[in-house]
Design a protein around this motif. Structure first.
Motif, PDB file in Angstrom:
ATOM      1  N   ALA A   1       0.896  -1.361   0.039  1.00 17.89           N
ATOM      2  CA  ALA A   1       0.035   0.005  -0.007  1.00 17.89           C
ATOM      3  C   ALA A   1       0.713   1.317  -0.125  1.00 17.89           C
ATOM      4  CB  ALA A   1      -1.019   0.001   1.056  1.00 17.89           C
ATOM      5  N   LEU A   2       0.276   2.163  -0.575  1.00 17.18           N
ATOM      6  CA  LEU A   2       1.033   3.737  -0.779  1.00 17.18           C
ATOM      7  C   LEU A   2       0.179   4.593   0.353  1.00 17.18           C
ATOM      8  CD1 LEU A   2       1.810   3.832  -4.578  1.00 17.18           C
ATOM      9  CD2 LEU A   2       3.215   2.956  -2.651  1.00 17.18           C
ATOM     10  N   TYR A   3       0.924   5.404   1.152  1.00 14.42           N
ATOM     11  CA  TYR A   3       0.259   6.280   1.859  1.00 14.42           C
ATOM     12  C   TYR A   3       0.855   7.671   1.679  1.00 14.42           C
ATOM     13  CZ  TYR A   3      -1.065   1.976   4.398  1.00 14.42           C
ATOM     14  OH  TYR A   3      -1.479   0.730   4.754  1.00 14.42           O
ATOM     15  N   TRP A   4      -0.178   8.500   2.216  1.00 17.80           N
ATOM     16  CA  TRP A   4       0.254  10.080   2.337  1.00 17.80           C
ATOM     17  C   TRP A   4       1.265  10.152   3.343  1.00 17.80           C
ATOM     18  CZ3 TRP A   4      -3.656  14.512   3.891  1.00 17.80           C
ATOM     19  CH2 TRP A   4      -2.987  15.729   3.741  1.00 17.80           C
ATOM     20  N   PRO A   5       2.303  10.665   3.095  1.00 20.87           N
ATOM     21  CA  PRO A   5       3.529  10.567   4.121  1.00 20.87           C
ATOM     22  C   PRO A   5       3.023  11.222   5.475  1.00 20.87           C
ATOM     23  CG  PRO A   5       4.462  11.186   2.139  1.00 20.87           C
ATOM     24  CD  PRO A   5       2.976  11.361   1.771  1.00 20.87           C
ATOM     25  N   ASP A   6       2.299  12.596   5.519  1.00 17.18           N
ATOM     26  CA  ASP A   6       1.993  13.134   6.691  1.00 17.18           C
ATOM     27  C   ASP A   6       0.751  12.786   7.422  1.00 17.18           C
ATOM     28  OD1 ASP A   6       4.395  14.736   6.083  1.00 17.18           O
ATOM     29  OD2 ASP A   6       3.199  16.442   5.485  1.00 17.18           O
ATOM     30  N   SER A   7      -0.008  11.684   6.892  1.00 13.15           N
ATOM     31  CA  SER A   7      -1.176  11.254   7.480  1.00 13.15           C
ATOM     32  C   SER A   7      -1.529   9.963   6.816  1.00 13.15           C
ATOM     33  CB  SER A   7      -2.306  12.299   7.007  1.00 13.15           C
ATOM     34  OG  SER A   7      -3.426  11.850   7.680  1.00 13.15           O
ATOM     35  N   PRO A   8      -0.942   8.839   7.750  1.00  7.51           N
ATOM     36  CA  PRO A   8      -1.124   7.406   7.534  1.00  7.51           C
ATOM     37  C   PRO A   8      -2.568   7.199   7.516  1.00  7.51           C
ATOM     38  CG  PRO A   8       0.692   7.741   9.050  1.00  7.51           C
ATOM     39  CD  PRO A   8       0.070   9.261   9.047  1.00  7.51           C
ATOM     40  N   SER A   9      -3.431   7.686   7.901  1.00  7.13           N
ATOM     41  CA  SER A   9      -4.844   7.382   7.920  1.00  7.13           C
ATOM     42  C   SER A   9      -5.713   7.870   6.867  1.00  7.13           C
ATOM     43  CB  SER A   9      -5.338   7.927   9.432  1.00  7.13           C
ATOM     44  OG  SER A   9      -5.407   9.075   9.585  1.00  7.13           O
ATOM     45  N   SER A  10      -4.953   8.757   5.986  1.00  6.53           N
ATOM     46  CA  SER A  10      -5.772   9.496   5.358  1.00  6.53           C
ATOM     47  C   SER A  10      -6.331   8.481   3.794  1.00  6.53           C
ATOM     48  CB  SER A  10      -4.739  10.284   4.235  1.00  6.53           C
ATOM     49  OG  SER A  10      -3.646   9.480   3.661  1.00  6.53           O
ATOM     50  N   SER A  11      -7.535   8.820   3.416  1.00  5.44           N
ATOM     51  CA  SER A  11      -8.100   8.157   2.539  1.00  5.44           C
ATOM     52  C   SER A  11      -8.143   8.610   0.923  1.00  5.44           C
ATOM     53  CB  SER A  11      -9.786   7.997   2.812  1.00  5.44           C
ATOM     54  OG  SER A  11     -10.367   9.211   2.794  1.00  5.44           O
ATOM     55  N   VAL A  12      -8.330   7.672   0.050  1.00  8.09           N
ATOM     56  CA  VAL A  12      -8.158   8.179  -1.207  1.00  8.09           C
ATOM     57  C   VAL A  12      -9.383   8.621  -1.802  1.00  8.09           C
ATOM     58  CG1 VAL A  12      -7.208   7.181  -3.624  1.00  8.09           C
ATOM     59  CG2 VAL A  12      -6.281   6.298  -1.438  1.00  8.09           C
TER      60      VAL A  12
END
Length: 482
Positions: free
Chosen positions: A206-217
């Motif tokens: 999985a790839l994540y937004w670096p500043d917010s691991p709980s962010s949704s796509v």
């Protein structure tokens, strides 16, 4: 050093006869024909040989006859190919060329699109998203149903499914026949779905937004691969608390984030100040990223459209506009037409904005020109109706498609000659039988929830239908159902 005195010239070698003994059967062709297999194919290295000393290939002569026929004509005599012929093409590193030839983009004709295949999906969940991978395997497609992603090969003859950690997939991108990307609102990360072909499919990365691991796509788009640049994935993220958002570019080779674009923060209750993008499109010919999003509130619908030159700045777009009156229900960009297109959420009419004339922040001059019914657009907008709320718009090659509930209209650019000279205008037509809501069986057509274009095909997912419709305009289109 070996002597080259008696070596044939390149032009002589390209027309010289090559004799092959394939499984005991003789074939004769030319080096030029074999070179069409590409440098990676062992066939391309076979040089001229006399009839009494042929090259020997321990392969099935019946299958090789089909391979040789394809190299000579560039098409198969009777598509789709059998599984055995596909395996033989793979042995000679020809499967990519063979599969791409079945649905070439050059044969795409919107007015010739006809339903050619119905792909049923396993399980009890209707598809939520469909995508088609880009060239050279333009016809291979993927579909998301529930948390499952199913990949169909380019001839729609076989499928592979993988279960993702996502309960329901909202956003889907097909990067290649071996890689699809899935995302969902309110669930973190972009899931990488791999379909290697010679190994089990996986969805463990999985790839994540670096500043917010709980962010949704919210949305995704991928750049086209090239020899000089890496392929990037652009993903629009929103934090779990919905107080920040950004578009993040990931390098699909290293799977690492390389750039954050247009970060927004929400302060207090001013939600409209930081509307996150829910539609991303990459314009390769202009090196621009389209990012658009809208918000529906008590005062009506408001939306933002931004164009980013990511080489110049990741914080300041090259153009932006705030949509209020007849805000877009959906927006799309066309490289070949150098234009933006939108469907008005209120009017349901189609509007066009010339990319070459966009400048500034778009607030002083309205960039949109209605290419539909202008009088109707004004009247409906004033009445605050929402005729275009469920419409979708997409650009493919030189055409603009609009999905209206269950049917599809297509806009084509035509040249009009008059005494004042030539000018170009957009004209509307219908795909298939037009706006008929009833099928040949007398059943009402269901609303289109997702669609995709690639090669000579259009793929549709309809609400509550556990299958994917494939429409094809190529002369060698696949027929029948799976």
């Amino acid at each position: 050093m070996a002597s080259t005195e008696n070596s044939p010239s390149p032009s002589m070698a390209s027309t010289s006869v090559v004799t092959l003994n394939v499984g005991g059967e003789l074939f004769q062709t030319t080096a030029a024909t074999l070179s069409r297999a590409g440098a990676s194919s062992p066939l391309a290295s076979l040089g001229p040989s006399p009839a009494d000393a042929p090259h020997f290939l321990d392969r099935d002569p019946r299958l090789f006859a089909g391979i040789l026929s394809f190299l000579r004509s560039g098409r198969l005599a009777s598509p789709p190919p059998s599984a055995a012929l596909l395996a033989e093409a793979r042995h000679f590193s020809l499967d990519g060329l063979l599969l791409a030839s079945l649905s070439p983009a050059s044969t795409f004709s919107p007015l010739s699109l006809r339903p050619t295949a119905l792909l049923p999906l396993t399980g009890r969940v209707a598809p939520s998203a469909v995508a088609i991978s880009p060239s050279p395997h333009a016809a291979s497609l993927v579909a998301a149903h529930g948390g499952v992603v199913t990949s169909f090969d380019a001839v729609l003859a076989s499928r592979t499914s993988v279960l993702t950690p996502l309960p329901t997939i909202d956003s889907l991108v097909a990067v290649s026949p071996a890689l699809a990307l899935a995302g969902a609102r309110d669930f973190p990360g972009v899931q990488l779905c791999r379909f290697p072909g010679d190994a089990p499919a996986t969805a463990s990365e999985a790839l994540y937004w670096p500043d917010s691991p709980s962010s949704s796509v919210l949305s995704m788009a991928a750049t086209a691969a090239s020899e000089t640049a890496s392929q990037w994935l652009f993903a629009s993220f929103e934090s779990a608390r919905r107080n920040s958002s950004a578009v993040v570019a990931f390098d699909l080779n290293s799977l690492s984030p390389v750039l954050e674009i247009g970060r927004k923060e929400v302060f207090g209750a001013d939600v409209e100040a930081a509307i996150p993008p829910t539609k991303l499109s990459w314009l390769a010919g202009h090196n621009l990223l389209l990012a658009a999003g809208s918000h529906s509130g008590p005062a009506g619908m408001v939306g933002d459209i931004r164009l980013w030159d990511v080489r110049a700045s990741s914080t300041v777009p090259v153009w932006e506009v705030r949509e209020k009156e007849d805000c877009f229900a959906d927006v799309a960009a066309s490289d070949s037409l150098s234009a933006l297109f939108k469907v008005g959420a209120a009017s349901g009419e189609v509007f066009m904005a010339d990319l070459r004339r966009l400048s500034g922040d778009g607030t002083s001059v309205d960039p949109w020109v209605c290419i539909g019914d202008r009088q109707r657009a004004g009247a409906v907008t004033a009445s605050r109706r929402k005729d275009g709320n469920n419409c979708r718009i997409e650009c493919y090659r030189n055409w603009v498609f609009v999905a209206r509930d269950a049917y599809v209209e297509v806009w084509t650019q035509v040249e009009i000659t008059s005494e004042a000279g030539e000018k170009k205008a957009m004209r509307k037509n219908w795909v298939g039988n037009g706006p008929s809501m009833v099928t040949a069986d007398g059943e009402e057509k269901a609303k289109i929830v997702s669609w995709a274009f690639g090669g000579s095909r259009m793929a549709l997912a309809r609400v509550d239908h556990r299958s994917i419709e494939v429409w094809d305009s190529a002369s060698g289109a696949i027929s029948g159902n799976l």
